[in-house]
Write an enzyme that holds these catalytic residues in place. Structure first.
Site, mmCIF file in Angstrom:
data_model
loop_
_atom_site.group_PDB
_atom_site.id
_atom_site.type_symbol
_atom_site.label_atom_id
_atom_site.label_comp_id
_atom_site.label_asym_id
_atom_site.label_seq_id
_atom_site.Cartn_x
_atom_site.Cartn_y
_atom_site.Cartn_z
ATOM 1 N N ARG A 1 0.851 -1.187 0.000
ATOM 2 C CA ARG A 1 0.000 0.000 0.000
ATOM 3 C C ARG A 1 0.889 1.241 0.000
ATOM 4 N NH1 ARG A 1 -3.705 -0.244 5.124
ATOM 5 N NH2 ARG A 1 -1.801 -0.998 6.078
ATOM 6 N N CYS B 1 4.535 7.459 -5.546
ATOM 7 C CA CYS B 1 5.175 8.763 -5.378
ATOM 8 C C CYS B 1 4.109 9.854 -5.373
ATOM 9 C CB CYS B 1 6.170 8.990 -6.513
ATOM 10 S SG CYS B 1 6.868 10.658 -6.517
ATOM 11 N N GLU C 1 -4.525 5.951 5.543
ATOM 12 C CA GLU C 1 -3.298 5.880 6.343
ATOM 13 C C GLU C 1 -2.062 6.339 5.561
ATOM 14 O OE1 GLU C 1 -4.602 2.299 9.427
ATOM 15 O OE2 GLU C 1 -3.093 1.890 7.894
ATOM 16 N N CYS D 1 10.962 13.840 -6.606
ATOM 17 C CA CYS D 1 10.981 14.246 -5.197
ATOM 18 C C CYS D 1 12.256 15.014 -4.864
ATOM 19 C CB CYS D 1 10.819 13.022 -4.298
ATOM 20 S SG CYS D 1 9.159 12.298 -4.377
ATOM 21 N N GLU E 1 -10.970 3.415 12.565
ATOM 22 C CA GLU E 1 -10.693 1.982 12.573
ATOM 23 C C GLU E 1 -10.329 1.532 13.973
ATOM 24 O OE1 GLU E 1 -7.864 0.410 9.818
ATOM 25 O OE2 GLU E 1 -8.568 1.652 8.157
ATOM 26 N N GLU F 1 -4.633 -10.107 5.467
ATOM 27 C CA GLU F 1 -5.413 -9.822 6.666
ATOM 28 C C GLU F 1 -6.663 -10.709 6.757
ATOM 29 O OE1 GLU F 1 -4.473 -5.421 8.139
ATOM 30 O OE2 GLU F 1 -5.507 -5.404 6.211
ATOM 31 N N LYS F 2 -6.554 -11.918 6.227
ATOM 32 C CA LYS F 2 -7.719 -12.806 6.263
ATOM 33 C C LYS F 2 -8.060 -13.263 7.678
ATOM 34 C CE LYS F 2 -4.994 -16.946 4.940
ATOM 35 N NZ LYS F 2 -3.717 -16.264 4.670
ATOM 36 N N PHE F 3 -7.094 -13.148 8.609
ATOM 37 C CA PHE F 3 -7.374 -13.522 9.992
ATOM 38 C C PHE F 3 -7.509 -12.304 10.906
ATOM 39 C CE2 PHE F 3 -5.003 -17.371 8.472
ATOM 40 C CZ PHE F 3 -6.123 -18.198 8.400
#
Length: 686
Positions: free
Chosen positions: A119, A123, A158, A168, A313, A361-363
């Site tokens: 994630r 840039c 986030e 940059c 969250e 993040e399945k758990f």
């Protein structure tokens, strides 16, 4: 008289309850949406954050848009009285973009371009990424900006990280030229004459690198400031692309880790602050330490705009990415969720609504487990909380009447961590700030977390632990605050450097020297096995007695008008000042020259609270691990009494007339609190 803040959304002027919802993961099974709507209503959920990582589902190939599933979702929400924070999907870009436009992929500090994945691996300076983000955002805004189910914009997800690509580097040089105008000014501010690092051309300047320059502290500090400014600029770019379709829709972005970005810089461009909280509950039987630290962060995010925020969250059960996936024990979901409300949140929202079937993040905890039904402990906890939130929604929009503030600046935090001394094995800045905050948490004293640029005049008491980076103007503001009757508390390692991370000359604590009435000659870092102590002098004005252990840092100071309240017990500087107070104008300034432990901080701040008369939630003694927090609309005070001690406890009420917030039942005498227990009361405003 205090009044309620207008609701975050007039469409939903109550406490919000919901979750991140990802129906784009379930487009192959339309029955899921129908079942989810039933379960949302059963759980008392009134809002969902949607589309956060849905870019590929919305634009599967460049220029091809598939909004039909989003149309159905929002229309179904409208029909069922459910609302949406509609996200811009820039948190994770499609693979087709990474393949066709490599420039959108970040370059790491080692100057190697990242592959596609993860994630925020993009840039923020890239013209292509900004262009593609603007296209998808504008289409979302044009299509859904007036949709009755949409209550606001959830900008990306986030924000964090940094890029070191050519774009940059050029942007950083432009940022520096705007700030310093000349290379002479930059070289002076960065003290580049050290190690002969003087720059003679702007093109010579690059971002800090592990295989290049990373030891010029002013350079490091300016890079972190630039990264924040560039991220804020990208966030503003996203806001501008959606704002025009419906200027009345509020915008937020969910904040998380405080490591890389100065979140205070985001506040002016956002309508409401939101953040994501994932504490590791039950690491110990006694959760009071963690409870106090979470309270600090709630206070921090509330203070960014001095009005209610959103808990965007949290987990209804466990996480899957922490070192141990510990379940919330009975009562903790309600306690930890309402703790956020107690400290100013007008929502409790979760990641996630339904557990993913696959990937990383399945758990991770969710309202709806893989079992897919409501017959689980977690779902019942969520539904119970949903009912409570509906019952106490009169709290929404109320404020926190803090007369106490803790000074916490990102610049200072970055500079301390970069300082190279006096204790590189751990100077523990955050831990120190949290320890001072906890002393007020234990006493039920509301606290704002402010920055040096904020207004100080509304407070009676300001605590500034380890104010290492102290600008001249900050010193003058604090001096004026004390002269006008305020009480200031500072510690060792304060007033050391200016805004360029250059040491103040002429003696520490620099701009605070007059205010504190001391000169700090030396500072010693102690090994973990070293100890010193503070012994209170007889008949000191605080009325404290005895000896208190200190550790880690000892500052050798001399009084320049300050009254000595306590002295060191050990080492060659035994008998020298360790705790002082200086009278200046109508106020006073205290200085702790050594790192002291919770027993001293608790005793000291009890006296300071009495002396200053700062507001407390309740005029009663709170047992260990039990705290109280207050919100008010000026007519009614809403009191949250919370038990994080890990055992049952009880609290004696003061003489005010209390009733239970949910039932209006009159309460007096003693309140009994179960393990992880919470009581919600109200009274006439003081």
């Amino acid at each position: 008289m205090t009044q309620k803040i207008p609701p975050i959304s007039g469409k939903l002027p109550v406490l919000m309850h919901g979750a991140d919802y990802n129906p784009d993961q379930w487009l192959h099974d339309p029955r899921i949406l129908e079942e989810d709507i039933r379960l949302m209503k059963l759980a008392g959920c009134n809002v969902m954050a949607i589309g956060i990582f849905a870019w590929t589902a919305l634009e599967p190939t460049e220029g091809t848009f598939t909004f039909e599933w989003m149309d159905r979702l929002l229309d179904t929400f409208k029909e069922n009285g459910i609302y949406a924070w509609l996200a811009t999907p820039s948190g994770a870009r499609p693979a087709w973009m990474s393949e066709r436009y490599p420039e959108v992929r970040r370059v790491a500090a080692n100057r190697v371009r990242n592959l596609h994945g993860l994630r925020h691996n993009h840039c923020f300076t890239s013209p292509v990424f900004r262009e593609k983000t603007a296209i998808i955002n504008k289409k979302l805004a044009e299509r859904y900006g007036e949709h009755p189910a949409v209550i606001g914009w959830h900008i990306s997800n986030e924000f964090g990280g940094e890029c070191h690509c050519g774009y940059c580097q050029d942007a950083f040089r432009t940022w520096l030229q705007k700030k310093y105008s000349t290379l002479e000014a930059l070289n002076s501010a960065w003290w580049t004459s050290f190690w002969a690092h003087v720059y003679t051309d702007w093109k010579q300047i690059e971002s800090p690198a592990p295989h290049g320059e990373n030891m010029v502290h002013g350079h490091n500090l300016d890079w972190r400031r630039f990264v924040t400014d560039q991220t804020v600029d990208f966030c503003k770019h996203e806001i501008d692309t959606v704002r025009g379709a419906n200027p009345d829709l509020p915008v937020t972005t969910n904040m998380h880790m405080i490591e890389g970005l100065d979140y205070r810089k985001f506040a002016p461009i956002l309508d409401v602050i939101s953040w994501d909280a994932y504490p590791t509950w039950h690491e110990q039987q006694d959760d009071s330490g963690l409870g106090a630290s979470v309270a600090f962060y709630h206070d921090l995010f509330r203070s960014l705009k001095q009005k209610p925020f959103l808990l965007m969250e949290s987990t209804p059960s466990l996480t899957n990415w922490q070192s141990v996936s510990k379940l919330k024990q009975p009562g903790m979901h309600k306690l930890s969720s309402l703790q956020a409300v107690a400290h100013g949140s007008d929502s409790v929202q979760y990641f996630q609504w339904r557990k993913s079937q696959g990937s990383s993040e399945k758990f991770h905890g969710a309202v709806v487990d893989h079992a897919g039904h409501e017959h689980t402990r977690v779902f019942k906890d969520v539904a119970e909380l949903g009912q409570t939130l509906a019952n106490v929604s009169e709290v929404a929009g109320t404020t926190t009447p803090a007369e106490t503030a803790i000074l916490f600046d990102w610049d200072n935090r970055w500079a301390i961590k970069d300082s190279q001394g006096p204790r590189n094995m751990g100077i523990h800045y955050e831990e120190t700030v949290l320890a001072h905050h906890r002393a007020f948490w234990e006493e039920g004293v509301p606290v704002d977390i402010i920055g040096a640029e904020d207004d100080l005049t509304k407070y009676k008491l300001i605590v500034a632990p380890m104010l290492y980076l102290c600008r001249e103007e900050t010193g003058h503001k604090l001096e004026k605050f004390v002269e006008l009757g305020g009480t200031l508390v500072t510690t060792y390692w304060s007033g050391v450097v200016n805004e360029h991370d250059l040491c103040h000359l002429g003696g520490f604590p620099g701009p605070l020297r007059k205010t504190l009435g001391i000169w700090a000659e030396e500072i010693e870092g102690l090994y973990d096995h070293d100890r010193n102590g503070l012994v209170m002098l007889a008949n000191n004005p605080l009325g404290l007695t005895g000896t208190f252990e200190s550790h880690e840092i000892c500052e050798i100071i001399h009084s320049e008008g300050a009254e000595v309240l306590g002295v060191y017990t050990d080492s060659f500087y035994a008998g020298m000042p360790a705790l002082t107070v200086n009278q200046l104008g109508e106020g006073q300034a205290y200085h702790m020259a050594t790192r002291l432990k919770p027993d001293f901080l608790q005793a000291f701040y009890k006296k300071i609270i009495e002396q200053t008369g700062v507001a407390r939630a309740m005029d009663t003694v709170l047992p260990h691990g039990v705290t109280a927090q207050v919100r008010t609309d000026g007519l009614t005070d809403y009191i949250f009494i919370m038990n994080f001690s890990g055992k049952s406890s009880c609290v004696s009420l003061d003489n005010a007339s209390y009733s239970r917030l949910e039932s209006n039942e009159t309460v007096e005498g003693t309140i009994e609190l179960a393990v992880n227990g919470i009581e919600l009361l109200k009274r006439q405003a003081k």
